[in-house]
Design a protein around this motif. Structure first.
Motif, PDB file in Angstrom:
ATOM      1  N   LEU A   1      -1.070  -0.210  -0.137  1.00 39.60           N
ATOM      2  CA  LEU A   1      -0.548  -0.723   1.119  1.00 39.60           C
ATOM      3  C   LEU A   1      -0.942   0.257   2.225  1.00 39.60           C
ATOM      4  CD1 LEU A   1       1.118  -2.950   2.457  1.00 39.60           C
ATOM      5  CD2 LEU A   1       3.157  -1.536   2.089  1.00 39.60           C
ATOM      6  N   THR A   2      -2.176   0.141   2.671  1.00 41.96           N
ATOM      7  CA  THR A   2      -2.719   1.022   3.692  1.00 41.96           C
ATOM      8  C   THR A   2      -3.713   0.255   4.538  1.00 41.96           C
ATOM      9  OG1 THR A   2      -3.992   3.049   4.119  1.00 41.96           O
ATOM     10  CG2 THR A   2      -4.492   1.856   2.089  1.00 41.96           C
ATOM     11  N   LEU A   3      -3.859   0.673   5.790  1.00 42.51           N
ATOM     12  CA  LEU A   3      -4.844   0.047   6.666  1.00 42.51           C
ATOM     13  C   LEU A   3      -6.239   0.627   6.448  1.00 42.51           C
ATOM     14  CD1 LEU A   3      -2.828  -0.037  10.036  1.00 42.51           C
ATOM     15  CD2 LEU A   3      -3.182  -1.911   8.412  1.00 42.51           C
ATOM     16  N   VAL A   4      -6.305   1.725   5.704  1.00 45.26           N
ATOM     17  CA  VAL A   4      -7.579   2.424   5.529  1.00 45.26           C
ATOM     18  C   VAL A   4      -8.226   1.983   4.222  1.00 45.26           C
ATOM     19  CG1 VAL A   4      -8.715   4.668   5.608  1.00 45.26           C
ATOM     20  CG2 VAL A   4      -6.512   4.356   6.736  1.00 45.26           C
ATOM     21  N   LYS A   5      -8.972   0.896   4.307  1.00 42.75           N
ATOM     22  CA  LYS A   5      -9.680   0.378   3.137  1.00 42.75           C
ATOM     23  C   LYS A   5     -10.955  -0.316   3.586  1.00 42.75           C
ATOM     24  CE  LYS A   5      -6.142  -1.892   1.640  1.00 42.75           C
ATOM     25  NZ  LYS A   5      -5.308  -2.755   0.774  1.00 42.75           N
TER      26      LYS A   5
END
Length: 348
Positions: free
Chosen positions: A44-48
């Motif tokens: 659950l991260t915006l960095v992908k």
């Protein structure tokens, strides 16, 4: 550059002569988005980066979680060492059984030397990456037995590539941190974490460790956009901070090698090869070093670099940067050749 290419070709030839055997038993990777091959995909991260146009030039044109249009520098390095597949991302479904017997990738985009950097983005901190590595060791022992496992752990090459996020995604945008720590003191804080990580890795059996320096942070397209004050020049203070850190980490590595006589520790200079690409792109066949390929090329990365990003280039091979933080596959190949020359001590 010709020397680099010659050495790369020579080592690849040696691999061929060894009947398909790799030069080392495995490769284990830690760090951030520069070497992350997909560990952030299900977090659950915006960095992908597990969506188009990322991965459009990778095998089968499928996004894997790599922050690139194709291969990372470490992918080329793994190939140069004679492997026919890449270390699986530890949190992927491929990381099981015999797939673990040639190493694994624990890197997580937006991670840094400081755990607080990873926590800001819900990435996997270096502390947690090391915890996963211990878990990995137990799995390998169960699969292959203690003797084979011990040879794998001591003979593998370990790669650590991190630190950029500590500055660009934490220090420079965190007023509290920036006011408390001078760049010199902040660099010392990161080096403390570096020392601790290397010592912990050594105590777990690692003997061949390669660590990348910081890149010329002030020349990243996003850094120029955010911190240059409106011009298109590299930001000198960011580059100077990278140089300061790189000097400190090189000095720290010398102390560690004296402390542990059987430790092979190499600090890979990424700063100068990448700066050369940026300053003189045409020398290596590139034509664009200010703008990245994805979107406008000045700010897009991660979720901002997507299939609807307007302006994305059709052919990334002439661009040094794929998105505003990360090199293209073509640039990664040039950097990997430089790493190979610098890392000969790790395979000797």
């Amino acid at each position: 550059m010709m020397v680099v290419i010659f050495v790369a070709q020579l080592l690849v030839a040696l691999v061929g002569l060894s009947h398909g055997q790799s030069l080392v038993p495995g490769v284990v990777i830690f760090g951030d988005s520069v070497v992350d091959s997909g560990n952030n995909n299900n977090r659950l991260t915006l960095v992908k980066a597990n969506f188009p146009p990322y991965g459009r030039d990778f095998s089968n044109q499928l996004p894997t979680g790599r922050f690139c249009n194709g291969k990372l520098a470490t992918d080329f390095t793994v190939e140069n060492l004679g492997f026919t597949s890449y270390p699986p991302s530890y949190l992927s479904k491929e990381a099981q059984g015999e797939n673990l017997l040639a190493g694994a990738n624990f890197a997580s985009a937006a991670s840094g030397y400081l755990d607080i950097t990873a926590n800001l983005y819900n990435s996997i901190s270096l502390t947690q990456q090391l915890h996963y590595y211990k878990e990995y060791q137990s799995k390998v022992v169960a699969i292959a037995g203690k003797e084979v496992a011990a040879d794998l752990f001591s003979g593998s090459i370990y790669v650590l590539s991190t630190g950029n996020s500590d500055y660009v995604q934490n220090y420079y945008i965190n007023p509290l941190l920036y006011s408390v720590y001078t760049p010199e003191r902040f660099a010392d804080l990161l080096v403390q974490s570096f020392n601790s990580f290397i010592e912990n890795l050594y105590n777990l059996g690692a003997r061949r460790i390669g660590v990348t320096s910081l890149p010329p942070m002030g020349c990243l397209p996003a850094a120029i956009t955010l911190f240059s004050g409106g011009n298109n020049n590299c930001v000198a203070r960011l580059n100077n901070n990278a140089i300061t850190f790189n000097k400190k980490i090189n000095a720290a590595s010398q102390v560690l090698k004296k402390r542990y006589s059987d430790l092979k520790l190499v600090i890979f200079d990424i700063y100068n090869p990448l700066l050369e690409l940026i300053k003189n792109p045409s020398n290596d066949g590139f034509f664009e070093a200010r703008r990245a390929c994805c979107g406008t090329g000045i700010i897009e990365t991660s979720l901002l670099c997507n299939s609807r990003s307007i302006g994305t280039c059709s052919n990334a091979s002439g661009y040094v940067f794929w998105d505003s933080f990360h090199p293209t596959e073509a640039a990664n190949q040039v950097l990997a050749d430089a790493l190979l020359l610098q890392g000969i001590d790790l395979i000797s």
